[in-house]
Scaffold this active site. Structure first.
Site, PDB file in Angstrom:
ATOM      1  N   GLU A 142       0.823  -1.209   0.000  1.00 28.03           N
ATOM      2  CA  GLU A 142       0.000   0.000   0.000  1.00 28.03           C
ATOM      3  C   GLU A 142       0.861   1.266   0.000  1.00 28.03           C
ATOM      4  OE1 GLU A 142      -4.057  -1.648   2.162  1.00 28.03           O
ATOM      5  OE2 GLU A 142      -2.583  -0.578   3.378  1.00 28.03           O
ATOM      6  N   GLU A 298      -6.574  -7.786  -0.857  1.00 31.80           N
ATOM      7  CA  GLU A 298      -7.049  -7.610   0.513  1.00 31.80           C
ATOM      8  C   GLU A 298      -8.519  -7.200   0.512  1.00 31.80           C
ATOM      9  OE1 GLU A 298      -4.964  -5.062   3.182  1.00 31.80           O
ATOM     10  OE2 GLU A 298      -2.971  -5.751   2.551  1.00 31.80           O
TER      11      GLU A 298
END
Length: 661
Positions: A142, A298
């Site tokens: 991320e 995710e």
């Protein structure tokens, strides 16, 4: 079909690991991301590596038939790095330094951080290059989620270097930044700083370049690691997980450097728009990969931990959104995380394996069921979703649009995108996202929710596509500035005036809570929000006018023939019902058809490949529904035969129909 989640064995005693693998097998897990936040375990002191525990983990996974998406572990530097090298810590625009104690505490431009990260990745890739469990490399995590930019002196020097490469001369920079305004003209590179805290608005061209630089700086961090991995394991694909429409990073640039696009999806179960937003993000991921299958890296099985109120997913919602990702091009469904953490900041974030006994957990039962169902979709893998509609989307224009000092700060990029996308989502018309400079010849319908900033080549590509036969729907405040954030002179919207057959004389933004009536030629009425304009026609026909305001009777929606195509212009943001009506008209003009004729609240998407066609039907309603279909086939979710007529979907039910016997 990949199925699994983030696995963090370093957080648990080793005697638990065999149980993890046994339960993974029970759930149908075949891929786990390993070691994402394990740098301090892998390199407990500078230059001293400890891979023995990870060796045992990967060996155990391999014996259990589970592959590894092996992380480079560089998303959270260990304490020793910032203790020995405090200069790696990031600094905010107001000079506040961010300290260790969470994650992503590094300056993206820090040569110390990049060197340490490269050294770790070199050791990891050498050690595990031939491990049989290695399926994919997971670089960082991320990127930019918490520290998308840094304003420290190291970053300032890197920014100056980036500017030298871009402009070559200080005169070139002064011209691009318009520095004669407010006496900002520079005489040497050393005088230039990042746009730190200033008495009022910083130079907008400087801010825009700093956003470009900051995205590039993080991409350089990724590239440091990618180059190491490609030398050691050129055949192993690499990815890093994206975060949907994440403003700080230009994912068009990033995706070009990935073998597999992957995505983290956390829609809010309490928001009725979440199903639409998750679909939109899935379409973006497919588009970033230029149509290639992607991975949902995710999501949460139930709740997150970081909202003010973390509402749980309703029964069936996790399954529904997982199948939605597959419908929109994913060949993998994964979660954060495998085993719910006992300690740390994310211990209240749900996982596949909960804190309590699995036999009592509805979440665990859903995860097991989903794994079994996804295993039946192997024939779907590799197929693609093909759209004839494209939404033009450019990160640089987004950045420029939302800089301060505009006619209205209420014009927000994502609000505009959603206003256009939602109507097509609800009509089951599949949408791609495209960069304005792409080859647009494959699309019949182009939507431009906002393109405030546009370069000459991109503007020409839009014009060329329309003149070649496409239908265009373009909204207000587009084509206003060039890539330097300088106004395009000669009338608004300068690069599209001839295409649209009009001139915008002036902008008339609407105040908060204000709207304006719209009157269509056929007697229909609507409302406009956010914006209005005074338009002078130069060839366009009027589809709707403003009504009852000081612009009474002036054009609000226009249409203009250009070459073999049609350009429709919206001088306001229509209410949802009116927007749906306008886009239905545009689809008819472009001969665009829905994926299926489905009831309201049922999403229909088709994937095709290898001579096969797969129709996904997803019921977003709490109530059961019957969906008409015209082609017989097999429902891959449960193996049942499907015949022309009605397919029954329960509450949040799904069907994946392989069409044809």
């Amino acid at each position: 079909m990949f199925y699994g989640g983030d696995y963090n064995p370093e957080q648990w005693p080793e005697e638990i690991w065999p149980e993890d693998v046994r339960l993974m097998q029970e759930a149908g897990v075949n891929l786990v991301s390993v070691g994402i936040f394990s740098w301090s375990r892998l390199e407990p002191t500078e230059g001293n590596f400890a891979f023995d525990w990870l060796d045992r983990v990967l060996d155990l996974l391999h014996r259990g038939g589970i592959d590894a998406d092996l992380a480079t572990a560089t998303a959270s530097p260990p304490p020793w790095l910032s203790h020995r090298h405090p200069e790696v810590l990031p600094v905010l625009a107001d000079g506040v330094k961010l300290w260790p104690g969470s994650r992503q505490h590094y300056c993206p431009s820090s040569p110390v951080y990049r060197s340490a990260a490269g050294r770790l990745v070199e050791a990891l890739s050498t050690h595990y290059a031939n491990h049989p469990a290695l399926k994919m490399w997971h670089i960082g995590n991320e990127y930019g989620c918490h520290v998308p930019a840094c304003w420290c002196d190291v970053s300032a020097e890197a920014f100056r270097g980036w500017l030298r490469d871009r402009y070559s001369s200080i005169d070139g920079l002064n011209e691009a930044w318009g520095t004669d305004f407010w006496s900002q003209r520079y005489s040497s590179w050393e005088e230039i700083l990042p746009p730190r805290r200033t008495p009022t608005w910083p130079n907008p061209s400087q801010q825009l370049d700093f956003m470009r630089f900051s995205s590039d700086a993080l991409l350089e961090c990724y590239e440091v690691e990618r180059e190491v991995l490609k030398r050691a394991t050129p055949e192993v694909p690499v990815t890093t997980n994206f975060m949907g429409f994440f403003k700080p990073l230009d994912y068009w640039k990033w995706a070009a450097r990935e073998d597999v696009v992957s995505h983290d999806s956390y829609p809010d179960p309490a928001d009725e728009r979440s199903g639409m937003r998750a679909a939109m993000a899935g379409d973006l991921m497919r588009s970033l990969g230029r149509g290639r299958p992607w991975i949902l890296m995710e999501q949460t099985t139930n709740r997150v931990n970081w909202r003010d109120v973390n509402v749980a997913k309703a029964p069936g919602q996790m399954r529904l959104w997982s199948f939605q990702a597959v419908a929109r091009g994913a060949d993998g469904v994964m979660f954060f995380q495998w085993r719910q953490a006992r300690a740390g900041a994310e211990k209240h974030h749900s996982a596949m394996l909960p804190h309590g006994p699995v036999e009592m957990s509805p979440t665990w039962k859903e995860a097991v069921t989903l794994g079994r169902e996804l295993a039946g979709l192997e024939t779907v893998c590799g197929s693609r979703s093909t759209a004839e509609v494209a939404v033009l989307f450019d990160w640089e224009s987004w950045w420029a649009l939302e800089l301060p000092s505009k006619p209205s700060n209420r014009v927000r990029q994502m609000d505009q995108v959603e206003a256009h996308y939602r109507a097509l989502f609800e009509a089951n018309v599949l949408v791609d996202f495209a960069h304005p400079g792409d080859d647009l010849s494959g699309y019949r319908l182009l939507l431009v929710p906002n393109l405030y900033l546009v370069g000459d080549e991109a503007a020409a590509a839009v014009v060329r596509a329309v003149e070649s036969g496409a239908t265009l729907v373009i909204s207000f405040f587009s084509g206003i500035v060039d890539p330097a954030e300088h106004v395009r002179l000669g009338g608004y919207p300068q690069p599209f005036r001839s295409l649209l057959g009009l001139d915008v004389v002036d902008f008339h933004p609407l105040s908060d809570g204000e709207d304006v009536a719209l009157q269509f030629a056929d007697g229909a009425k609507g409302r406009g929000e956010i914006w209005s304009e005074d338009i002078h026609l130069s060839g366009a026909e009027v589809l709707a006018t403003f009504s009852g305001s000081h612009l009474d009777g002036r054009p609000a929606v226009t249409r203009h023939r250009a070459g073999d195509g049609t350009a429709i212009y919206l001088a306001t943001q229509p209410d949802p019902k009116t927007m749906a009506r306008l886009l239905e008209m545009a689809c008819a003009s472009a001969s665009i058809q829905a994926s299926a004729d489905a009831p309201d609240g049922v999403e229909a998407v088709r994937r095709t490949g290898g001579g096969k066609s797969f129709l996904f039907l997803l019921n977003h309603r709490e109530a059961a529904v019957d969906v008409p279909i015209s082609t017989a086939g097999v429902n891959l979710v449960d193996g049942s035969s499907v015949h022309p007529g009605l397919v029954h979907l329960g509450s949040r039910g799904v069907a994946v129909i392989r069409e044809g016997w």
